[in-house]
Design an enzyme around this catalytic site. Structure first.
Site, mmCIF file in Angstrom:
data_model
loop_
_atom_site.group_PDB
_atom_site.id
_atom_site.type_symbol
_atom_site.label_atom_id
_atom_site.label_comp_id
_atom_site.label_asym_id
_atom_site.label_seq_id
_atom_site.Cartn_x
_atom_site.Cartn_y
_atom_site.Cartn_z
ATOM 1 N N LYS A 1 0.818 -1.220 0.000
ATOM 2 C CA LYS A 1 0.000 0.000 0.000
ATOM 3 C C LYS A 1 0.842 1.255 0.000
ATOM 4 O O LYS A 1 0.461 2.264 -0.591
ATOM 5 C CB LYS A 1 -0.952 0.007 1.198
ATOM 6 N N LYS B 1 -6.639 -9.627 -7.800
ATOM 7 C CA LYS B 1 -7.894 -9.711 -7.065
ATOM 8 C C LYS B 1 -8.911 -8.693 -7.611
ATOM 9 O O LYS B 1 -8.523 -7.599 -7.998
ATOM 10 C CB LYS B 1 -7.570 -9.384 -5.599
ATOM 11 N N LYS C 1 -11.889 -2.592 -5.986
ATOM 12 C CA LYS C 1 -12.443 -1.276 -6.252
ATOM 13 C C LYS C 1 -11.371 -0.364 -6.838
ATOM 14 O O LYS C 1 -11.666 0.577 -7.571
ATOM 15 C CB LYS C 1 -12.952 -0.723 -4.913
#
Ligand code: TRP
Length: 334
Positions: free
Chosen positions: A114, A198, A201
């Protein structure tokens, strides 16, 4: 003393829920709530580890709450609330920051992903995010935690923190060591554009995912465009190795029909993907569209959603306050 069984899980308020959230998390939550007491939390404190526009955050908290209910969570049975409304999460997170080790944090792979290449500029909150997640679970002395594959490491950390707390303060078995509940066969629904990523969003292309609020036409278009390969559907599972996109579509079909891949292959073997995709679209539409409509309806009455969260907060607070009081005593606060 054995701790009572209790499930806790958290979902980030990221806006539109998609098919991956439904199959990977919500569907499992719905069946768990019939097996043991459950707490489902919209984790807004986690959300702000990366800057969020306040107006959007508020919308997204309500959107996720509506999603919970539309997917079948029963707020009379399970506790549904948002994290920031129970102060114990932040309080316990601080105490656990002091139990957890820098070395443990440095091993967290999700932070590395991240934070990306610019770690110096990531928020401190993002760095200690896994300690907050441990606090969420331990605040309720939860015994079971349904999570996706990507959260397994964080859950192991929560167990390490619980154990270290129990040891350091000589409070044997005070925090139970939470068990991960990871769905067999599938904890990941993959992107429709890339079977190795995956469904998320954050992927730019809307064609990579099915949102729960998509219309019938959108679903048909997205499935039609979904990446596959030129081979027909095989007979054996082993023939799906190295065909991640084919595997993903067949997995989605299996999950939506509550069956397994073998059964789906038996039913579909030899079929061209173009034909299979029509059936898959119809199936997805029959499950997703009613949920999407419910979300839309629930969102029309914000005060109803807020009332649900407030009631959940009261119920969660009862447990949290009792436990945080015990923690403070154990730690030595006066
Ligand atoms: N970190 C989890 C995610 O990103 C969300 C989460 C926060 C969570 N607290 C939790 C999940 C506690 C399970 C238990 O998906």
């Amino acid at each position: 003393m054995k701790n009572k069984e209790l499930t806790f899980s958290g979902v980030q308020p990221t806006g539109n829920l998609h098919l991956g959230n439904y199959l990977g998390a919500m569907k499992n939550f719905v069946s768990l709530q019939n097996k043991m007491p459950c707490i489902f939390c919209v984790v807004d404190l986690h959300a702000i580890t990366v800057f969020k526009n306040p107006k959007e955050l508020r919308e997204n908290i309500l959107e996720t709450t509506a999603g919970f209910i539309a997917c079948g969570l029963d707020f009379n049975k399970s506790i549904i609330f948002n994290q920031s409304s129970v102060s114990g999460h932040s309080e316990l997170a601080w105490i656990l920051n002091c139990v957890s080790r820098v070395g443990w944090m440095n091993r967290m792979t999700q932070f590395k992903e991240k934070a990306g290449s610019n770690k110096e500029n990531a928020s401190v909150g993002l760095y200690v995010y896994p300690n907050l997640m441990a606090a969420d679970i331990l605040l309720y002395k939860a015994t079971h935690v349904p999570v996706g594959d990507d959260q397994k490491q964080h859950l192991e950390l929560a167990r390490d923190i619980a154990q270290k707390f129990n040891n350091d303060f000589q409070s044997k078995n005070f925090f139970p060591l939470p068990e991960p509940l990871i769905q067999k066969n599938l904890s990941r629904i993959m992107s429709l554009r890339d079977g190795k990523k995956k469904m998320s969003k954050s992927e730019e292309s809307e064609y990579s995912r099915i949102d729960l609020k998509d219309s019938e036409d959108e679903i048909k278009k997205k499935i039609k465009k979904a990446k596959t390969d030129s081979l027909p559907i095989p007979e054996k599972l082993s023939e799906l190795i190295n065909r991640p996109e084919a595997l993903n579509l067949l997995s989605i079909y299996s999950f939506l029909t509550n069956s397994n891949l073998e059964t789906t292959l038996n039913l579909m073997k030899g079929k061209e993907f173009s034909k299979f995709k029509n059936e898959l679209s119809d199936l997805i539409i029959s499950v997703v569209c009613p949920i999407g409509k419910k979300i839309e309806n629930l969102k029309k009455d914000k005060s109803h959603l807020i009332k649900i969260l407030n009631e959940g907060t009261s119920r969660a607070s009862l447990i949290a306050e009792k436990n945080i009081k015990e923690v403070k005593e154990i730690v030595g606060f006066v």
